[in-house]
Every structure is written in C-alpha cells, then in structure tokens.
Design a protein around this motif. Structure first.
Motif, PDB file in Angstrom:
ATOM      1  N   HIS A  62      63.474  36.561  27.106  1.00  0.00           N
ATOM      2  CA  HIS A  62      62.075  36.270  26.840  1.00  0.00           C
ATOM      3  C   HIS A  62      61.204  37.412  27.370  1.00  0.00           C
ATOM      4  O   HIS A  62      61.639  38.222  28.195  1.00  0.00           O
ATOM      5  CB  HIS A  62      61.671  34.950  27.492  1.00  0.00           C
ATOM      6  N   LEU A  63      59.973  37.442  26.899  1.00  0.00           N
ATOM      7  CA  LEU A  63      59.072  38.526  27.279  1.00  0.00           C
ATOM      8  C   LEU A  63      58.871  38.584  28.788  1.00  0.00           C
ATOM      9  O   LEU A  63      58.876  39.661  29.387  1.00  0.00           O
ATOM     10  CB  LEU A  63      57.723  38.358  26.574  1.00  0.00           C
ATOM     11  N   GLN A  64      58.722  37.414  29.415  1.00  0.00           N
ATOM     12  CA  GLN A  64      58.512  37.410  30.868  1.00  0.00           C
ATOM     13  C   GLN A  64      59.743  37.915  31.617  1.00  0.00           C
ATOM     14  O   GLN A  64      59.625  38.501  32.694  1.00  0.00           O
ATOM     15  CB  GLN A  64      58.131  36.010  31.365  1.00  0.00           C
ATOM     16  N   ASP A  65      60.935  37.702  31.044  1.00  0.00           N
ATOM     17  CA  ASP A  65      62.152  38.227  31.661  1.00  0.00           C
ATOM     18  C   ASP A  65      62.142  39.752  31.666  1.00  0.00           C
ATOM     19  O   ASP A  65      62.534  40.395  32.645  1.00  0.00           O
ATOM     20  CB  ASP A  65      63.393  37.736  30.908  1.00  0.00           C
TER      21      ASP A  65
ATOM     22  N   VAL B  35      59.414  41.809  31.271  1.00  0.00           N
ATOM     23  CA  VAL B  35      58.287  42.379  32.010  1.00  0.00           C
ATOM     24  C   VAL B  35      58.474  42.239  33.518  1.00  0.00           C
ATOM     25  O   VAL B  35      58.261  43.186  34.282  1.00  0.00           O
ATOM     26  CB  VAL B  35      56.966  41.708  31.572  1.00  0.00           C
ATOM     27  N   CYS B  36      58.903  41.052  33.949  1.00  0.00           N
ATOM     28  CA  CYS B  36      58.994  40.775  35.388  1.00  0.00           C
ATOM     29  C   CYS B  36      60.370  41.060  35.976  1.00  0.00           C
ATOM     30  O   CYS B  36      60.519  41.110  37.197  1.00  0.00           O
ATOM     31  CB  CYS B  36      58.620  39.317  35.655  1.00  0.00           C
TER      32      CYS B  36
END
Length: 215
Positions: free
Chosen positions: A112-115, A117-118
């Motif tokens: 996922h995008l948050q995976d 980015v973070c």
C-alpha cells in the motif's frame, strides 16, 4: 511520443483490486465473461485513446478482428508484427511495443502507499512477470481492442493462480524464461530522502522569507 518521452504507464484496471473485484465480477456475470479472482476486468477506454493518438499507423487493409488479437498468445515474447504498417513515421513518434507487467505479492497482500512512504512493512520479495507485444498486434477497432485486453487479463488471472499455488509463474512457448533478482539499494533511498527533506526545508525558508518581506 510527445516531448520525447520513452514510456507511458497505463493501469487498465482503474483502481485497487479489493475495491474493484466485486464490481468486476458482477460485470463479468452480466456480460458472460469469466469471473476473475486475482485481477479485475480492465477498462479499454484509456488504451483506445492512447492507441488512436500515438499508436501504430495502419493501412486500410490491416486486420482488426478478434482472431488477429488472439494470435501468438502463448509466446512470452512476440517477435513479428501481424499487421501491415505504413512506414512513414520516425522511430519514437509512436508506441512500438506494449510491455505487459503482472505483479505477484507475498501472501497476496499488495504493497500500500503508506507502506512505501513510511517504510512500515517488513522487507519482502515482490515478483514481476513481463511479456512484450508489438503494438501493431492490438486491433484498432473498439471491440477487437477490448477483447485483446480482456484476453491478456484472463491470462494474468490464470498466471497468478498458478503462482500462488506453486510459487512460480507458468512458462509458455519456446522463448527463454529468464529470472532476475533485483535488490533495492538502501543508500540510494537514503540519498533521495535526504534530498527531498533538504529541498522541502529550503523551499520553506524561501517561502517564509518572501512572506516576511512582502507582508
């Protein structure tokens, strides 16, 4: 292609699988199409616009039927165009090849995008399968192009089913099946993130100075 670009990326599914799968399966049932589990049925509208604008130019006798769309489906690498071309375009003025990428995630859990980015997800191996088609193989009529795209995604679904059962993508045809391992360079990501942080800090200070000067 315009502005000298080398690649154009297209996601025909038009959304995340967990959001699109149910809608895709209802559409498939209504239109007598296979219900796909690992991918959703693609939308052909964007691809049609792209191919009309910068796709290969064909003469009036070029074939655009469904039969033409299904030729050579078993080859991982299709070598020869199957429609006659007008040879008056400069190289690079139009799309010459279509690179079909199929992605398999560990335990069927996508990134996922948050995976990304973070960096909160543990390191994992993501598998990518490539197939290359000459753009002239794609039918120019709407029905033929849509069916060609459906056929590719039906194949993707079967490939992913095989992968999640055996851990390997199926190999078809006589062409070479090459496996390459690509590792991410942590130093490269550190440099890139440092650049973005420094750039953001610099822009903030410039904006703050301009704000103080004028207001």
């Amino acid at each position: 292609m315009p502005l000298g670009r080398q690649f154009m990326v297209l996601f025909p599914e038009g959304g995340f699988l967990h959001k699109r799968r149910e809608v895709s399966q209802r559409f498939a049932e209504k239109n007598n199409l296979p219900k796909l589990e690992y991918v959703s049925l693609p939308r052909a509208g964007a691809m049609k616009v792209i191919m009309e604008e910068i796709g290969p130019r064909r003469d009036e006798g070029a074939s655009t039927s469904k039969e033409n769309a299904k030729k050579g489906d078993d080859d991982n690498f299709n070598k020869s165009p199957r429609t006659k071309m007008i040879i008056d375009n400069k190289v690079g003025d139009s799309i010459e090849w279509i690179l079909d990428v199929t992605i398999a995630y560990p335990d069927r859990i996508p990134l996922h995008l948050q995976d990304v980015v973070c960096g909160i997800r543990p390191a994992c191996t993501t598998h990518l399968h490539y197939r290359l088609y000459p753009s002239s193989e794609v039918p120019s009529d709407t029905e033929g192009m849509t069916q060609w795209l459906y056929d590719r995604f039906i194949e993707k679904d079967a490939m992913l089913e095989e992968f999640y059962k055996t851990g390997k993508f199926p190999s078809k045809g006589s062409g070479p099946y090459v496996v390459r391992q690509v590792r991410q360079d942590n130093l490269r990501y550190l440099i890139l993130h440092s650049f973005f942080i420094a750039s953001t800090f610099l822009q903030y200070n410039i904006f703050n100075a301009l704000w103080s000067y004028f207001w």
